[in-house]
Design a protein around this motif. Structure first.
Motif, PDB file in Angstrom:
ATOM      1  N   TRP A   8      -6.376   6.215  -5.912  1.00  0.00           N
ATOM      2  CA  TRP A   8      -4.856   6.597  -5.262  1.00  0.00           C
ATOM      3  C   TRP A   8      -3.770   5.842  -6.102  1.00  0.00           C
ATOM      4  O   TRP A   8      -4.123   4.417  -6.454  1.00  0.00           O
TER       5      TRP A   8
ATOM      6  N   LEU B 268      -2.982   1.833  -6.528  1.00  0.00           N
ATOM      7  CA  LEU B 268      -3.069   1.508  -4.912  1.00  0.00           C
ATOM      8  C   LEU B 268      -4.574   0.995  -4.892  1.00  0.00           C
ATOM      9  O   LEU B 268      -4.740  -0.049  -4.482  1.00  0.00           O
ATOM     10  N   ILE B 269      -5.437   1.966  -5.134  1.00  0.00           N
ATOM     11  CA  ILE B 269      -6.789   1.649  -4.563  1.00  0.00           C
ATOM     12  C   ILE B 269      -7.874   2.278  -5.333  1.00  0.00           C
ATOM     13  O   ILE B 269      -7.406   3.479  -5.612  1.00  0.00           O
TER      14      ILE B 269
ATOM     15  N   LYS C 123      -9.015  -2.924  -3.877  1.00  0.00           N
ATOM     16  CA  LYS C 123      -7.786  -2.628  -3.088  1.00  0.00           C
ATOM     17  C   LYS C 123      -6.575  -3.270  -3.435  1.00  0.00           C
ATOM     18  O   LYS C 123      -5.647  -3.518  -2.818  1.00  0.00           O
TER      19      LYS C 123
ATOM     20  N   LEU D 109      -2.735  -2.358  -3.164  1.00  0.00           N
ATOM     21  CA  LEU D 109      -2.213  -1.871  -1.780  1.00  0.00           C
ATOM     22  C   LEU D 109      -1.051  -2.980  -1.816  1.00  0.00           C
ATOM     23  O   LEU D 109      -1.435  -4.425  -1.595  1.00  0.00           O
TER      24      LEU D 109
ATOM     25  N   ASP E  42      -0.322  -4.740   4.240  1.00  0.00           N
ATOM     26  CA  ASP E  42      -1.522  -4.358   5.201  1.00  0.00           C
ATOM     27  C   ASP E  42      -1.229  -2.899   5.891  1.00  0.00           C
ATOM     28  O   ASP E  42      -2.015  -2.557   6.729  1.00  0.00           O
TER      29      ASP E  42
ATOM     30  N   PHE F 163      -0.983  -0.425   4.639  1.00  0.00           N
ATOM     31  CA  PHE F 163      -1.628   0.603   3.544  1.00  0.00           C
ATOM     32  C   PHE F 163      -3.051   0.500   3.654  1.00  0.00           C
ATOM     33  O   PHE F 163      -3.763  -0.682   3.597  1.00  0.00           O
ATOM     34  N   SER F 164      -3.952   1.576   3.825  1.00  0.00           N
ATOM     35  CA  SER F 164      -5.437   1.599   3.888  1.00  0.00           C
ATOM     36  C   SER F 164      -5.699   2.684   3.527  1.00  0.00           C
ATOM     37  O   SER F 164      -5.092   3.857   3.457  1.00  0.00           O
TER      38      SER F 164
ATOM     39  N   LEU G   2      -5.613   8.332   2.561  1.00  0.00           N
ATOM     40  CA  LEU G   2      -4.625   7.286   2.377  1.00  0.00           C
ATOM     41  C   LEU G   2      -3.851   7.286   3.901  1.00  0.00           C
ATOM     42  O   LEU G   2      -3.073   8.014   4.207  1.00  0.00           O
TER      43      LEU G   2
ATOM     44  N   ILE H 151      -0.671   5.114   6.013  1.00  0.00           N
ATOM     45  CA  ILE H 151       0.438   4.209   5.888  1.00  0.00           C
ATOM     46  C   ILE H 151       0.770   4.184   7.204  1.00  0.00           C
ATOM     47  O   ILE H 151       1.302   5.115   7.813  1.00  0.00           O
TER      48      ILE H 151
ATOM     49  N   ASP I  47       8.608   3.195   1.310  1.00  0.00           N
ATOM     50  CA  ASP I  47       7.240   3.982   0.979  1.00  0.00           C
ATOM     51  C   ASP I  47       7.588   5.363   0.378  1.00  0.00           C
ATOM     52  O   ASP I  47       6.447   6.194   0.092  1.00  0.00           O
TER      53      ASP I  47
ATOM     54  N   TYR J 119       2.511  10.234  -4.035  1.00  0.00           N
ATOM     55  CA  TYR J 119       1.186   9.694  -3.888  1.00  0.00           C
ATOM     56  C   TYR J 119       0.219  10.689  -4.582  1.00  0.00           C
ATOM     57  O   TYR J 119      -0.065  11.746  -4.084  1.00  0.00           O
TER      58      TYR J 119
END
Lengths: 113, 113
Positions: free
Chosen positions: B34, B46-47, B57, B60, B63, B65-66, B77, B79, B86, B90
């Motif tokens: 990502w 990002l990841i 990770k 990122l 926190d 973002f996951s 993904l 958010i 943001d 993406y």
């Protein structure tokens, strides 16, 4: 970590001339390099790649040169065409950065008719 | 599928809401990335997922973002509590193996209002 950057943000080229896009990387352990082309509103598109055991690789109208001594990568486009107008990114992976691809900031190529 | 598919292609959300972005990689690709791209900028990592290994990770930004990758295929993904900063495109990419060319989707354009 890896730091990959480009020397020229914008490159104007006359149609039919050759284009050269440059890229510098910081991690001497990087072992895989890619050039991508991105047109407006689209995702990056693979152009050509090269591994660190090579210093030159040719594709159709494109050549990538790798100079590991000075940590420099270039993309040469022969006989630039209007369809080559786009943003070009270099990316590198390997070494301390691991296998994730780290991208440079991009160079916009404008082809003048 | 024939290529990397991302959905939605566009997403407008209100500040403070959560969003989920989906990526369907090319079948059989073990690596999935990502990236985030702000207007006129380069690609921000990002990841990164590689097979069954723990994801990288390190990119990122907070926190909020996951990301998950279920069954080694589809990735989401997330958010949380979106902020205006943001807003970006993406991009998701997949590659057959680590250290090989990554193929990108068309991206999801996220706008936080």
């Amino acid at each position: 970590g890896e730091n990959v950057g480009l020397h020229l943000p914008t490159l104007s080229v006359q149609e039919g001339d050759n284009s050269i896009i440059n890229c510098a990387y910081s991690n001497s352990a990087s072992d895989y390099f890619i050039w991508y082309k991105q047109e407006s509103g689209k995702g990056p598109q693979f152009i050509i790649d090269i591994r660190s055991n090579m210093d030159k690789r040719q594709g159709q109208r494109v050549t990538v040169l790798l100079n590991k001594t000075v940590k420099h990568l270039s993309l040469q486009i022969a006989a630039t065409q209007p369809g080559d107008s786009a943003v070009y990114f270099c990316a590198a992976s390997g070494g301390a950065a691991g296998n994730k691809l780290t991208f440079g900031g991009g160079t916009r190529v404008l082809v003048k008719p | 599928g024939a290529g990397v598919s991302q959905s939605p292609s566009n997403k407008v959300t209100e500040k403070g809401k959560d969003v989920e972005l989906r990526c369907d990689p090319i079948s059989g690709h073990t690596a999935l990335y990502w990236y985030r791209q702000s207007l006129g900028q380069g690609l921000e990592f990002l990841i990164y997922f590689q097979g069954n290994s723990a994801p990288d990770k390190s990119g990122l930004p907070s926190d909020r973002f996951s990301a998950e990758r279920t069954g080694g295929s589809v990735s989401t993904l997330t958010i949380q509590r979106t902020q205006q900063e943001d807003s970006a495109v993406y991009l998701c990419a997949s590659s057959l193996l680590q250290g090989y060319e990554a193929f990108f989707g068309q991206g999801t354009r996220l706008t936080v209002v």
